[in-house]
Design a protein around this motif. Structure first.
Motif, PDB file in Angstrom:
ATOM      1  N   LYS A 143       0.821  -1.210   0.000  1.00 27.43           N
ATOM      2  CA  LYS A 143       0.000   0.000   0.000  1.00 27.43           C
ATOM      3  C   LYS A 143       0.860   1.267   0.000  1.00 27.43           C
ATOM      4  O   LYS A 143       0.499   2.256  -0.613  1.00 27.43           O
ATOM      5  N   THR A 144       2.005   1.256   0.725  1.00 28.30           N
ATOM      6  CA  THR A 144       2.831   2.463   0.849  1.00 28.30           C
ATOM      7  C   THR A 144       4.249   2.195   0.339  1.00 28.30           C
ATOM      8  O   THR A 144       4.685   1.043   0.228  1.00 28.30           O
ATOM      9  N   GLN A 145       4.953   3.288   0.084  1.00 25.03           N
ATOM     10  CA  GLN A 145       6.340   3.167  -0.364  1.00 25.03           C
ATOM     11  C   GLN A 145       7.233   2.602   0.741  1.00 25.03           C
ATOM     12  O   GLN A 145       8.174   1.859   0.450  1.00 25.03           O
ATOM     13  N   GLU A 146       6.944   2.941   1.968  1.00 20.64           N
ATOM     14  CA  GLU A 146       7.760   2.449   3.079  1.00 20.64           C
ATOM     15  C   GLU A 146       7.692   0.935   3.187  1.00 20.64           C
ATOM     16  O   GLU A 146       8.700   0.268   3.450  1.00 20.64           O
ATOM     17  N   GLU A 147       6.489   0.371   2.999  1.00 24.26           N
ATOM     18  CA  GLU A 147       6.353  -1.092   3.029  1.00 24.26           C
ATOM     19  C   GLU A 147       7.155  -1.721   1.886  1.00 24.26           C
ATOM     20  O   GLU A 147       7.801  -2.752   2.064  1.00 24.26           O
ATOM     21  N   ALA A 148       7.099  -1.095   0.718  1.00 26.41           N
ATOM     22  CA  ALA A 148       7.844  -1.613  -0.434  1.00 26.41           C
ATOM     23  C   ALA A 148       9.349  -1.522  -0.193  1.00 26.41           C
ATOM     24  O   ALA A 148      10.101  -2.423  -0.568  1.00 26.41           O
ATOM     25  N   ARG A 149       9.790  -0.445   0.460  1.00 26.35           N
ATOM     26  CA  ARG A 149      11.221  -0.322   0.780  1.00 26.35           C
ATOM     27  C   ARG A 149      11.660  -1.394   1.767  1.00 26.35           C
ATOM     28  O   ARG A 149      12.766  -1.916   1.673  1.00 26.35           O
ATOM     29  N   SER A 150      10.799  -1.712   2.712  1.00 25.26           N
ATOM     30  CA  SER A 150      11.151  -2.779   3.661  1.00 25.26           C
ATOM     31  C   SER A 150      11.203  -4.130   2.948  1.00 25.26           C
ATOM     32  O   SER A 150      12.019  -4.985   3.286  1.00 25.26           O
ATOM     33  N   GLU A 151      10.335  -4.326   1.933  1.00 27.35           N
ATOM     34  CA  GLU A 151      10.402  -5.543   1.106  1.00 27.35           C
ATOM     35  C   GLU A 151      11.729  -5.594   0.357  1.00 27.35           C
ATOM     36  O   GLU A 151      12.338  -6.648   0.204  1.00 27.35           O
ATOM     37  N   MET A 152      12.172  -4.430  -0.145  1.00 25.20           N
ATOM     38  CA  MET A 152      13.419  -4.369  -0.890  1.00 25.20           C
ATOM     39  C   MET A 152      14.614  -4.683   0.015  1.00 25.20           C
ATOM     40  O   MET A 152      15.590  -5.295  -0.417  1.00 25.20           O
ATOM     41  N   ALA A 153      14.521  -4.291   1.277  1.00 27.53           N
ATOM     42  CA  ALA A 153      15.595  -4.597   2.223  1.00 27.53           C
ATOM     43  C   ALA A 153      15.712  -6.103   2.439  1.00 27.53           C
ATOM     44  O   ALA A 153      16.789  -6.596   2.775  1.00 27.53           O
ATOM     45  N   GLY A 154      14.634  -6.836   2.223  1.00 27.59           N
ATOM     46  CA  GLY A 154      14.645  -8.281   2.409  1.00 27.59           C
ATOM     47  C   GLY A 154      15.100  -9.060   1.188  1.00 27.59           C
ATOM     48  O   GLY A 154      15.079 -10.291   1.207  1.00 27.59           O
ATOM     49  N   LEU A 155      15.487  -8.366   0.116  1.00 23.13           N
ATOM     50  CA  LEU A 155      15.970  -9.067  -1.082  1.00 23.13           C
ATOM     51  C   LEU A 155      17.281  -9.782  -0.788  1.00 23.13           C
ATOM     52  O   LEU A 155      18.085  -9.300   0.016  1.00 23.13           O
ATOM     53  N   PRO A 156      17.535 -10.911  -1.437  1.00 26.35           N
ATOM     54  CA  PRO A 156      18.813 -11.594  -1.240  1.00 26.35           C
ATOM     55  C   PRO A 156      19.972 -10.725  -1.717  1.00 26.35           C
ATOM     56  O   PRO A 156      19.811  -9.869  -2.591  1.00 26.35           O
ATOM     57  N   GLU A 157      21.129 -10.952  -1.154  1.00 27.49           N
ATOM     58  CA  GLU A 157      22.333 -10.189  -1.508  1.00 27.49           C
ATOM     59  C   GLU A 157      22.648 -10.395  -2.987  1.00 27.49           C
ATOM     60  O   GLU A 157      22.613 -11.500  -3.494  1.00 27.49           O
ATOM     61  N   GLY A 158      22.941  -9.288  -3.673  1.00 32.27           N
ATOM     62  CA  GLY A 158      23.270  -9.362  -5.094  1.00 32.27           C
ATOM     63  C   GLY A 158      22.079  -9.136  -6.007  1.00 32.27           C
ATOM     64  O   GLY A 158      22.236  -8.976  -7.204  1.00 32.27           O
ATOM     65  N   THR A 159      20.867  -9.124  -5.452  1.00 28.05           N
ATOM     66  CA  THR A 159      19.669  -8.871  -6.252  1.00 28.05           C
ATOM     67  C   THR A 159      19.411  -7.373  -6.266  1.00 28.05           C
ATOM     68  O   THR A 159      19.333  -6.748  -5.214  1.00 28.05           O
ATOM     69  N   LYS A 160      19.277  -6.822  -7.457  1.00 28.56           N
ATOM     70  CA  LYS A 160      19.046  -5.388  -7.587  1.00 28.56           C
ATOM     71  C   LYS A 160      17.595  -5.136  -7.919  1.00 28.56           C
ATOM     72  O   LYS A 160      16.988  -5.860  -8.696  1.00 28.56           O
ATOM     73  N   GLY A 161      17.063  -4.083  -7.326  1.00 22.42           N
ATOM     74  CA  GLY A 161      15.684  -3.713  -7.580  1.00 22.42           C
ATOM     75  C   GLY A 161      15.428  -2.299  -7.116  1.00 22.42           C
ATOM     76  O   GLY A 161      16.279  -1.677  -6.488  1.00 22.42           O
ATOM     77  N   PHE A 162      14.253  -1.793  -7.433  1.00 23.54           N
ATOM     78  CA  PHE A 162      13.873  -0.462  -6.980  1.00 23.54           C
ATOM     79  C   PHE A 162      12.369  -0.419  -6.792  1.00 23.54           C
ATOM     80  O   PHE A 162      11.629  -1.239  -7.327  1.00 23.54           O
ATOM     81  N   VAL A 163      11.916   0.573  -6.006  1.00 25.89           N
ATOM     82  CA  VAL A 163      10.494   0.704  -5.719  1.00 25.89           C
ATOM     83  C   VAL A 163       9.833   1.446  -6.868  1.00 25.89           C
ATOM     84  O   VAL A 163      10.321   2.490  -7.318  1.00 25.89           O
ATOM     85  N   THR A 164       8.751   0.908  -7.366  1.00 25.52           N
ATOM     86  CA  THR A 164       7.997   1.516  -8.468  1.00 25.52           C
ATOM     87  C   THR A 164       6.515   1.524  -8.149  1.00 25.52           C
ATOM     88  O   THR A 164       6.063   0.790  -7.276  1.00 25.52           O
ATOM     89  N   GLU A 165       5.787   2.364  -8.864  1.00 18.88           N
ATOM     90  CA  GLU A 165       4.339   2.407  -8.713  1.00 18.88           C
ATOM     91  C   GLU A 165       3.707   1.391  -9.653  1.00 18.88           C
ATOM     92  O   GLU A 165       4.149   1.219 -10.783  1.00 18.88           O
ATOM     93  N   VAL A 166       2.665   0.715  -9.176  1.00 13.27           N
ATOM     94  CA  VAL A 166       1.946  -0.269  -9.986  1.00 13.27           C
ATOM     95  C   VAL A 166       0.531   0.246 -10.173  1.00 13.27           C
ATOM     96  O   VAL A 166      -0.138   0.611  -9.203  1.00 13.27           O
ATOM     97  N   TYR A 167       0.090   0.280 -11.424  1.00 11.94           N
ATOM     98  CA  TYR A 167      -1.237   0.778 -11.766  1.00 11.94           C
ATOM     99  C   TYR A 167      -2.135  -0.375 -12.193  1.00 11.94           C
ATOM    100  O   TYR A 167      -1.670  -1.396 -12.645  1.00 11.94           O
ATOM    101  N   GLU A 168      -3.451  -0.190 -12.039  1.00 10.73           N
ATOM    102  CA  GLU A 168      -4.410  -1.213 -12.447  1.00 10.73           C
ATOM    103  C   GLU A 168      -4.577  -1.229 -13.941  1.00 10.73           C
ATOM    104  O   GLU A 168      -4.358  -0.297 -14.637  1.00 10.73           O
TER     105      GLU A 168
END
Length: 166
Positions: free
Chosen positions: A141-166
């Motif tokens: 629902k929020t960017q902060e939750e998505a950032r916490s998900e990104m912190a849980g990515l395995p080491e070496g996996t690259k990603g970024f927070v983006t908006e998802v539209y319907e």
């Protein structure tokens, strides 16, 4: 006595001239071209395209100060991220569904599915948005939750927070 009207030997001997040597001319041309090139590269170009270097040093110092301020203010989730985020506002593509960690974007759905399977992580899904297929994690629902998900990515996996539209 003999008649010396034609000189000694055969008639062609008297007309011989020494062959000119072109080696000094070629050598002088090569040296002048080399000197011209060196002058253009090391004298003229630095003068014409001169950019003061002091401005870059000042900008580097300012960037260092800004990065120190941001690092003090960042949360634990931001410190573990491996991608720099900027707050760029883009044109909305519809109703906002939420935020997610994006791992890849493909023009072909089959390629996106292949990348999702190759990542070998639970919870990944392929979302179609504006004709592109994005490989994203759980939609939050929020960017902060998505950032916490990104912190849980395995080491070496690259990603970024983006908006998802319907």
């Amino acid at each position: 006595m003999r008649n010396r009207r034609y000189g000694r030997g055969f008639a062609g001997n008297s007309r011989r001239r020494p062959k000119p040597s072109y080696l000094p001319v070629i050598l002088i041309l090569c040296l002048s071209v080399g000197c011209g090139y060196a002058t253009a590269k090391y004298v003229v170009d630095p003068v014409v395209n001169y950019v003061p270097q002091i401005g870059e040093k000042v900008a580097e110092k300012q960037a260092d100060k800004d990065s120190k301020k941001e690092s003090k203010e960042s949360s634990a989730a931001k410190e573990t991220t491996r991608v720099v985020e900027d707050n760029v506002k883009v044109k909305n593509a519809g109703k906002l569904k939420g935020y997610a960690v994006q791992l890849g974007c493909y023009s072909d759905q089959a390629a996106a599915e292949k990348a999702r399977k190759a990542a070998k992580q639970d919870g990944l899904q392929v979302v179609e948005q504006s004709g592109m297929y994005k490989v994203v994690g759980t939609i939050c629902k929020t960017q902060e939750e998505a950032r916490s998900e990104m912190a849980g990515l395995p080491e070496g996996t690259k990603g970024f927070v983006t908006e998802v539209y319907e």
